[in-house]
Design a protein around this motif. Structure first.
Motif, mmCIF file in Angstrom:
data_model
loop_
_atom_site.group_PDB
_atom_site.id
_atom_site.type_symbol
_atom_site.label_atom_id
_atom_site.label_comp_id
_atom_site.label_asym_id
_atom_site.label_seq_id
_atom_site.Cartn_x
_atom_site.Cartn_y
_atom_site.Cartn_z
ATOM 1 N N THR A 144 0.850 -1.178 0.000
ATOM 2 C CA THR A 144 0.000 0.000 0.000
ATOM 3 C C THR A 144 0.885 1.227 0.000
ATOM 4 O OG1 THR A 144 -1.691 -1.150 1.262
ATOM 5 C CG2 THR A 144 -1.801 1.245 1.248
ATOM 6 N N LYS A 145 0.552 2.186 -0.832
ATOM 7 C CA LYS A 145 1.315 3.424 -0.883
ATOM 8 C C LYS A 145 0.354 4.572 -0.611
ATOM 9 C CE LYS A 145 4.911 5.599 -3.452
ATOM 10 N NZ LYS A 145 5.869 5.401 -4.513
ATOM 11 N N THR A 146 0.714 5.405 0.332
ATOM 12 C CA THR A 146 -0.097 6.567 0.670
ATOM 13 C C THR A 146 0.546 7.794 0.053
ATOM 14 O OG1 THR A 146 -0.744 5.553 2.751
ATOM 15 C CG2 THR A 146 -1.067 7.929 2.553
#
Length: 83
Positions: free
Chosen positions: A4-6
Motif C-alpha cells: 500500500t502506498k499513501t
C-alpha cells in the motif's frame, strides 16, 4: 504480497468553491460522528448493509450528503472501527 502506498497531494480549489468544499467536508465529518455514535450504542454492528438500511435516509436528510458520500461515510466508520 500486497503493498500500500499513501500519497499526500495538494488540491487547488478556486476561492469561490473553497467555502463549499469546507462545508461538504464538515457535513461528512459530522455524518461519520453520527454513524460512529450509532455503532457504539448498538453493540458494534459493523455490517455495511444493515447500517446502510438503518442510517442511509437519515444521513442523506440530516447532513445533506449525496448518495456516494453517504455510503462512503458508513464505509469510513466501519473501516476505522475495524482498525
Amino acid at each position: 504480497m500486497i503493498f500500500t502506498k499513501t500519497l499526500k497531494i495538494r488540491i487547488n480549489v478556486p476561492s469561490e468553491q473553497e467555502t463549499l468544499l469546507r462545508q461538504m467536508t464538515e457535513q461528512y465529518r459530522q455524518a461519520c460522528n453520527f454513524i460512529s455514535e450509532y455503532v457504539f450504542t448498538h453493540s458494534f454492528d459493523l455490517n455495511f448493509f444493515s447500517l446502510n438500511k438503518v442510517l442511509y435516509r437519515n444521513i442523506r436528510g440530516k447532513f445533506r450528503l449525496k448518495s456516494q458520500l453517504a455510503q462512503s461515510s458508513i464505509k469510513t466508520v466501519i473501516a476505522r472501527y475495524n482498525t
